[in-house]
Design a protein around this motif. Sequence first.
Motif, PDB file in Angstrom:
ATOM      1  N   MET A  42     135.925  -0.630  41.016  1.00 42.27           N
ATOM      2  CA  MET A  42     135.500  -1.195  39.733  1.00 42.27           C
ATOM      3  C   MET A  42     134.161  -1.880  39.964  1.00 42.27           C
ATOM      4  N   ASN A  43     133.318  -1.844  38.952  1.00 45.03           N
ATOM      5  CA  ASN A  43     132.033  -2.531  39.044  1.00 45.03           C
ATOM      6  C   ASN A  43     131.201  -2.045  40.243  1.00 45.03           C
ATOM      7  N   GLY A  44     131.445  -0.819  40.691  1.00 49.31           N
ATOM      8  CA  GLY A  44     130.743  -0.292  41.861  1.00 49.31           C
ATOM      9  C   GLY A  44     131.255  -0.830  43.182  1.00 49.31           C
ATOM     10  N   TRP A  45     132.362  -1.582  43.152  1.00 51.07           N
ATOM     11  CA  TRP A  45     132.929  -2.181  44.362  1.00 51.07           C
ATOM     12  C   TRP A  45     134.228  -1.488  44.746  1.00 51.07           C
ATOM     13  N   GLU A  46     134.464  -1.421  46.048  1.00 49.22           N
ATOM     14  CA  GLU A  46     135.794  -1.026  46.506  1.00 49.22           C
ATOM     15  C   GLU A  46     136.735  -2.215  46.354  1.00 49.22           C
ATOM     16  N   MET A  47     137.816  -2.018  45.594  1.00 44.04           N
ATOM     17  CA  MET A  47     138.763  -3.098  45.315  1.00 44.04           C
ATOM     18  C   MET A  47     140.079  -2.948  46.081  1.00 44.04           C
ATOM     19  N   ALA A  48     140.398  -1.724  46.491  1.00 44.76           N
ATOM     20  CA  ALA A  48     141.658  -1.485  47.200  1.00 44.76           C
ATOM     21  C   ALA A  48     141.549  -0.181  47.969  1.00 44.76           C
ATOM     22  N   ASN A  49     142.407  -0.052  48.992  1.00 47.38           N
ATOM     23  CA  ASN A  49     142.419   1.129  49.855  1.00 47.38           C
ATOM     24  C   ASN A  49     143.881   1.491  50.100  1.00 47.38           C
ATOM     25  N   ALA A  50     144.254   2.767  49.863  1.00 47.93           N
ATOM     26  CA  ALA A  50     145.671   3.129  49.928  1.00 47.93           C
ATOM     27  C   ALA A  50     145.862   4.490  50.568  1.00 47.93           C
ATOM     28  N   TYR A  51     147.055   4.671  51.157  1.00 45.21           N
ATOM     29  CA  TYR A  51     147.375   5.914  51.857  1.00 45.21           C
ATOM     30  C   TYR A  51     148.782   6.383  51.496  1.00 45.21           C
ATOM     31  N   SER A  52     148.984   7.696  51.693  1.00 45.56           N
ATOM     32  CA  SER A  52     150.302   8.189  52.093  1.00 45.56           C
ATOM     33  C   SER A  52     150.309   8.006  53.605  1.00 45.56           C
ATOM     34  N   GLU A  53     151.151   7.097  54.078  1.00 46.31           N
ATOM     35  CA  GLU A  53     151.042   6.653  55.474  1.00 46.31           C
ATOM     36  C   GLU A  53     151.424   7.751  56.461  1.00 46.31           C
ATOM     37  N   LEU A  54     150.677   7.814  57.531  1.00 44.58           N
ATOM     38  CA  LEU A  54     150.973   8.765  58.602  1.00 44.58           C
ATOM     39  C   LEU A  54     152.244   8.317  59.324  1.00 44.58           C
ATOM     40  N   ASN A  55     153.270   9.171  59.324  1.00 44.15           N
ATOM     41  CA  ASN A  55     154.513   8.807  60.019  1.00 44.15           C
ATOM     42  C   ASN A  55     154.880   9.793  61.125  1.00 44.15           C
ATOM     43  N   ASP A  56     153.958  10.663  61.470  1.00 41.46           N
ATOM     44  CA  ASP A  56     154.138  11.617  62.567  1.00 41.46           C
ATOM     45  C   ASP A  56     153.590  10.990  63.852  1.00 41.46           C
ATOM     46  N   PRO A  57     154.450  10.590  64.797  1.00 41.98           N
ATOM     47  CA  PRO A  57     153.967   9.885  65.994  1.00 41.98           C
ATOM     48  C   PRO A  57     153.072  10.747  66.877  1.00 41.98           C
ATOM     49  N   ILE A  58     153.273  12.069  66.866  1.00 48.10           N
ATOM     50  CA  ILE A  58     152.434  12.952  67.691  1.00 48.10           C
ATOM     51  C   ILE A  58     151.028  13.019  67.115  1.00 48.10           C
ATOM     52  N   ASP A  59     150.935  13.203  65.806  1.00 49.79           N
ATOM     53  CA  ASP A  59     149.640  13.204  65.123  1.00 49.79           C
ATOM     54  C   ASP A  59     148.967  11.847  65.285  1.00 49.79           C
ATOM     55  N   GLN A  60     149.754  10.760  65.146  1.00 50.62           N
ATOM     56  CA  GLN A  60     149.180   9.414  65.267  1.00 50.62           C
ATOM     57  C   GLN A  60     148.593   9.178  66.654  1.00 50.62           C
ATOM     58  N   ARG A  61     149.279   9.662  67.693  1.00 57.52           N
ATOM     59  CA  ARG A  61     148.747   9.500  69.050  1.00 57.52           C
ATOM     60  C   ARG A  61     147.421  10.240  69.193  1.00 57.52           C
ATOM     61  N   ALA A  62     147.340  11.433  68.622  1.00 60.33           N
ATOM     62  CA  ALA A  62     146.087  12.192  68.689  1.00 60.33           C
ATOM     63  C   ALA A  62     144.962  11.452  67.968  1.00 60.33           C
ATOM     64  N   ARG A  63     145.305  10.819  66.842  1.00 62.61           N
ATOM     65  CA  ARG A  63     144.277  10.053  66.103  1.00 62.61           C
ATOM     66  C   ARG A  63     143.813   8.858  66.934  1.00 62.61           C
ATOM     67  N   PHE A  64     144.775   8.170  67.582  1.00 64.00           N
ATOM     68  CA  PHE A  64     144.403   7.037  68.437  1.00 64.00           C
ATOM     69  C   PHE A  64     143.502   7.496  69.593  1.00 64.00           C
ATOM     70  N   GLU A  65     143.806   8.660  70.165  1.00 61.86           N
ATOM     71  CA  GLU A  65     142.989   9.179  71.266  1.00 61.86           C
ATOM     72  C   GLU A  65     141.562   9.455  70.802  1.00 61.86           C
ATOM     73  N   ALA A  66     141.435   9.955  69.578  1.00 59.41           N
ATOM     74  CA  ALA A  66     140.099  10.182  69.018  1.00 59.41           C
ATOM     75  C   ALA A  66     139.373   8.850  68.817  1.00 59.41           C
ATOM     76  N   GLN A  67     140.130   7.814  68.395  1.00 62.51           N
ATOM     77  CA  GLN A  67     139.543   6.496  68.241  1.00 62.51           C
ATOM     78  C   GLN A  67     139.097   5.908  69.578  1.00 62.51           C
ATOM     79  N   GLU A  68     139.886   6.153  70.628  1.00 57.57           N
ATOM     80  CA  GLU A  68     139.529   5.664  71.967  1.00 57.57           C
ATOM     81  C   GLU A  68     138.215   6.291  72.442  1.00 57.57           C
ATOM     82  N   LYS A  69     137.999   7.560  72.115  1.00 59.89           N
ATOM     83  CA  LYS A  69     136.749   8.220  72.480  1.00 59.89           C
ATOM     84  C   LYS A  69     135.568   7.584  71.755  1.00 59.89           C
ATOM     85  N   LEU A  70     135.771   7.258  70.477  1.00 58.39           N
ATOM     86  CA  LEU A  70     134.717   6.577  69.721  1.00 58.39           C
ATOM     87  C   LEU A  70     134.423   5.210  70.325  1.00 58.39           C
ATOM     88  N   LEU A  71     135.483   4.524  70.737  1.00 62.67           N
ATOM     89  CA  LEU A  71     135.327   3.201  71.356  1.00 62.67           C
ATOM     90  C   LEU A  71     134.509   3.313  72.638  1.00 62.67           C
TER      91      LEU A  71
END
Length: 496
Positions: A408-437
């Motif tokens: 609203m008003n050109g601002w981000e007011m909220a952020n929402a997901y269908s939450e990731l509940n696949d632990p294998i996929d989540q681990r892969a996402r964390f590994e990608a984040q570790e590479k960025l880190l």
Amino acid sequence: MAEQKNVQEQDINQLIKVRHEKLQELQENGKDPFRITKFDVSHHSMEIKENYDSLEEQQVTIAGRMMFKRVMGKASFCNVTDLKGNIQAYVARDSIGEDSYKDFKKYDVGDILGITGEVFKTKTGEISVHASSVTLLSKSLQILPEKFHGLTDTDMRYRQRYVDLIMNAEVKDTFIKRSKVISSIRRYLDGEGFMEVETPMLVSNAGGAAARPFETHFNALNEDLKLRISLELYLKRLIVGGMERVYEIGRVFRNEGLDTRHNPEFTLMELYQAYTDYHGMMDLTENLYRYVAKEVTGSLVLKYGEHEMDLSKPFERLTMVEAVKKYANVDFNDIHSTEDAKKLADEHHIEYEDRHGKGDILNLFFEEYVEDHLIQPTFIMDHPVEISPLTKKKPENPEYVERFEFFMNGWEMANAYSELNDPIDQRARFEAQEKLLAAGDEEANHTDEDFLNALCIGMPPTGGIGFGIDRMVMMMTDSPAIRDVLLFPTMKTLEK
């Protein structure tokens, strides 16, 4: 100018000296106001004004800060401000006694008084209290700024919010509305079957958002800890534990810059609901915003600066690709590789980093061309997977995720997901984040092994959302900066 300022400071110092002398005299005469521990108040100012017909000639007791005094021989007028507003008091020698009246005449603007008397109207029609007794409850030993130049120094207003609240009624009203915003959110969510919970602020792994954390050291355990940057990962653990609808309203901390919409500590509300998705979160957001706006402002049309935002109409829903096509005339459905995306960015003079993929560049186009146009309530859906490490992929198009941001008003007011509940996929996402880190991205997430263990136990399909409470209050109160809705915003310490 400097000479005038010195004269003012000398005058103020002299007035402060006089106030201290008055206090000493009161104490020597056994009338020390600071020895008073209690004063029973029967009414606030606005209650008297709003209920005058039933209170006329009735005795009331009020208390507040004296903001004005006019002495006229044997009778005087003063104006007292309390939480709800202000009211005039008529103070006469024959009504309160000669000694009390003599004391009253020495009281200063800024002193806190308790007044008992009958409600009446003056000849000019002003609702007032005819005092039968006046009690000095606290002696003000400082001069209120309006005495000379008003509280116009913005920096000083934020540093001395207590003075700002005294001098500016609209500031007090903003923070009363802030309280109403939060209580309205709680009422709505409680009515929807959500449970309010509390999760840790000091954590070993600050995850759940892309932000740089504050770090500290816990002496008792000889461990380095961080202040949380979001509420997400602990609340999801509770969904795993069977708490199907949970929310938390609390402070989070991000080691970032200061501007009109950012403060390093701010109030976030996150909620998680089992067995729903991001479409359920959109419906909840629409209903919640309408409920809070009606409760706090009495209207479904919010006015902010030059804009009016109509909450009564269905909120627009666009995918990020659709939004970029609408406002930038660029269709990312036709872009099939990172190389093509970078070439397109070069043509539009959009800067990117070597590590950025196609999804990152789509987001850069969105930020450049779309955000400022999103004045009316709008959901931007289906973000690229590269910028959404905790979100469930769209089954029919795994380059994108089931996520939305509410604008609203050109601002981000909220952020929402269908939450990731696949632990294998989540681990892969964390590994990608570790590479960025490792590549130097200080906002990337560390792998959270305990959270992964919770997902392995099993988390149901879940919708989750985070609301920035401070921005919501800004919108509800037409406040230009986040500092205007934080009672005590972060300020650089003044040198002594």
